[in-house]
Design a protein around this motif. Structure first.
Motif, PDB file in Angstrom:
ATOM      1  N   TRP A 209      14.149  -0.027   2.023  1.00  0.00           N
ATOM      2  CA  TRP A 209      13.763  -1.636   1.567  1.00  0.00           C
ATOM      3  C   TRP A 209      12.090  -1.692   1.490  1.00  0.00           C
ATOM      4  O   TRP A 209      12.945  -2.869   0.118  1.00  0.00           O
ATOM      5  CB  TRP A 209      13.695  -2.008   3.573  1.00  0.00           C
ATOM      6  N   GLY A 210      11.697  -1.168   1.159  1.00  0.00           N
ATOM      7  CA  GLY A 210      10.217  -1.168   0.330  1.00  0.00           C
ATOM      8  C   GLY A 210      10.082  -1.295  -1.273  1.00  0.00           C
ATOM      9  O   GLY A 210       9.409  -1.689  -1.410  1.00  0.00           O
ATOM     10  N   HIS A 211      11.060  -0.335  -1.417  1.00  0.00           N
ATOM     11  CA  HIS A 211      11.453   0.098  -2.760  1.00  0.00           C
ATOM     12  C   HIS A 211      12.372  -0.946  -3.316  1.00  0.00           C
ATOM     13  O   HIS A 211      11.902  -1.803  -4.390  1.00  0.00           O
ATOM     14  CB  HIS A 211      11.709   1.569  -2.423  1.00  0.00           C
ATOM     15  N   MET A 212      13.750  -1.898  -2.622  1.00  0.00           N
ATOM     16  CA  MET A 212      14.022  -2.637  -3.232  1.00  0.00           C
ATOM     17  C   MET A 212      13.201  -3.918  -2.742  1.00  0.00           C
ATOM     18  O   MET A 212      13.522  -4.894  -3.934  1.00  0.00           O
ATOM     19  CB  MET A 212      15.476  -2.783  -2.244  1.00  0.00           C
ATOM     20  N   LEU A 213      12.533  -4.130  -2.271  1.00  0.00           N
ATOM     21  CA  LEU A 213      11.388  -4.738  -2.551  1.00  0.00           C
ATOM     22  C   LEU A 213      11.107  -5.271  -3.903  1.00  0.00           C
ATOM     23  O   LEU A 213      10.742  -6.241  -4.795  1.00  0.00           O
ATOM     24  CB  LEU A 213      10.396  -5.609  -1.346  1.00  0.00           C
ATOM     25  N   HIS A 214      10.272  -4.718  -4.755  1.00  0.00           N
ATOM     26  CA  HIS A 214       9.835  -4.027  -5.827  1.00  0.00           C
ATOM     27  C   HIS A 214      10.738  -4.092  -7.066  1.00  0.00           C
ATOM     28  O   HIS A 214      10.648  -5.344  -7.334  1.00  0.00           O
ATOM     29  CB  HIS A 214       9.088  -2.892  -6.071  1.00  0.00           C
ATOM     30  N   GLU A 215      11.782  -3.528  -6.605  1.00  0.00           N
ATOM     31  CA  GLU A 215      13.861  -3.660  -7.568  1.00  0.00           C
ATOM     32  C   GLU A 215      13.701  -5.788  -7.282  1.00  0.00           C
ATOM     33  O   GLU A 215      13.905  -6.192  -8.955  1.00  0.00           O
ATOM     34  CB  GLU A 215      14.632  -3.635  -7.074  1.00  0.00           C
ATOM     35  N   HIS A 216      13.352  -6.000  -6.184  1.00  0.00           N
ATOM     36  CA  HIS A 216      13.472  -8.200  -6.823  1.00  0.00           C
ATOM     37  C   HIS A 216      13.062  -8.818  -6.985  1.00  0.00           C
ATOM     38  O   HIS A 216      12.471 -10.086  -7.655  1.00  0.00           O
ATOM     39  CB  HIS A 216      13.749  -8.538  -5.070  1.00  0.00           C
ATOM     40  N   TRP A 217      11.266  -8.374  -6.751  1.00  0.00           N
ATOM     41  CA  TRP A 217       9.634  -8.341  -7.941  1.00  0.00           C
ATOM     42  C   TRP A 217       9.989  -8.918  -9.346  1.00  0.00           C
ATOM     43  O   TRP A 217      10.128  -9.516 -10.151  1.00  0.00           O
ATOM     44  CB  TRP A 217       8.719  -7.090  -7.193  1.00  0.00           C
TER      45      TRP A 217
END
Length: 340
Positions: free
Chosen positions: A245-253
């Motif tokens: 989830w943390g890494h996907m937040l960066h993808e979303h950013w």
């Protein structure tokens, strides 16, 4: 006297795919959570006093509902036939313009109060759709459907939006210890910045409604990636994959910033890069359409150092839990009044 309580929300995945300009081409998907931070509304119909009186951030007094400057209140009152002899007050746990869906939250709570004054109890789907009609159709606001639905339903929730605008709502249920872990490591900080989300959403709408062009194709591609990422984020939460989830937040950013130059501010970008490099933050996002309000950061550690650093930047942490109740009438006297 009727009192309502309606939760604000944070979008976890799929943000922006709830606008008609996007979902009509293949559907949208939202994964979001209601917060235990609310807009509170008290409303009643005085026995003899004429006119309409509003208390709160946009206080106003006038003779008839049609003369109100507050467009959400005006449209809601007229839709329900309340033309005068009405008084209401609103209080928000968090100020508007900070990316938590406050305008739609207010409207859902206000409509809930109007129904209660008439002795009615609409289901949550009907309440959300009524708010959507007023904001999107009556007032022609270029916004999506997630804020109204999340205000009505709360919880940890997915919204599948069909091309015709029909919304399928599903609750996502996690074990209590897993839910607590996600909340503990998913920090929310107040940046002190405020901006009208409509300004940013208008950029997206304008691009999607334009003739095929580089801008439209780029926005559509970014939103397609965000929609796919929304499903992956939902699956990560269900599977208990916190770091994923943390890494996907960066993808979303990264995907979100491709859509508009107004998504973030230069010093927020610099701060984000700094906490990723120096405090172990895996990813983050500006909550809401972008541009201000709250910054969400995922920290796999105990969060002590990050919280101290953010406080030194005058960005306090918001302590929150997930609201499970959605829009509520807290009670008081149901007067069974119809409009005069």
């Amino acid at each position: 006297m009727i009192s309502t309580r309606t939760p604000l929300r944070v979008t976890l995945g799929g943000g922006g795919t709830d606008l008609e300009s996007y979902y009509r081409h293949g559907g949208g998907f939202i994964f979001a959570m209601g917060l235990d931070k609310y807009i509170h509304i008290a409303a009643h119909r005085p026995a003899f006093q004429s006119g309409v009186v509003l208390h709160g951030p946009e206080a106003e007094t006038c003779e008839r509902a049609a003369d109100l400057k507050h467009e959400l209140v005006r449209a809601a009152l007229l839709a329900h036939g309340f033309e005068d002899r009405f008084e209401a007050a609103s209080i928000g746990d968090i100020a508007g313009g900070t990316g938590l869906g406050s305008s739609s939250c207010f409207l859902v709570g206000f409509l809930n109060a109007l129904h209660a004054l008439k002795g009615q109890t609409p289901d949550r789907q009907a309440l959300a759709e009524e708010a959507c009609r007023i904001e999107i159709e009556t007032l022609a606001k270029g916004i999506g459907k997630q804020d109204q639905y999340m205000a009505a339903f709360g919880g940890l929730t997915t919204l599948d939006i069909a091309p015709d605008g029909t919304v399928k709502v599903e609750a996502v249920k996690l074990a209590p210890d897993l839910e607590a872990a996600f909340v503990r490591h998913t920090h929310i900080y107040y940046t002190g910045l405020r901006r009208d989300a409509a300004v940013i959403l208008n950029d997206q709408n304008s691009a999607m409604l334009s003739d095929p062009s580089g801008s439209r194709d780029a926005v559509a591609e970014s939103l397609g990636a965000i929609k796919t990422l929304g499903y992956r984020i939902r699956d990560a939460w269900v599977a208990g994959d916190l770091e994923g989830w943390g890494h996907m937040l960066h993808e979303h950013w990264v995907s979100k910033k491709k859509m508009s130059s107004k998504i973030s501010w230069p010093h927020i970008d610099q701060l984000y890069d700094h906490v990723r490099a120096n405090y172990g933050v895996l990813g983050g996002k500006v909550i809401g359409a972008g541009g201000g309000g709250f910054l969400m950061l995922f920290d796999p550690s105990d969060g002590t150092k990050l919280e101290a650093y953010m406080a030194s930047q005058n960005m306090p942490r918001l302590n929150y839990r997930i609201d499970r109740a959605g829009a509520q009438v807290l009670g008081a006297r149901t007067e069974m009044m119809t409009a005069a």
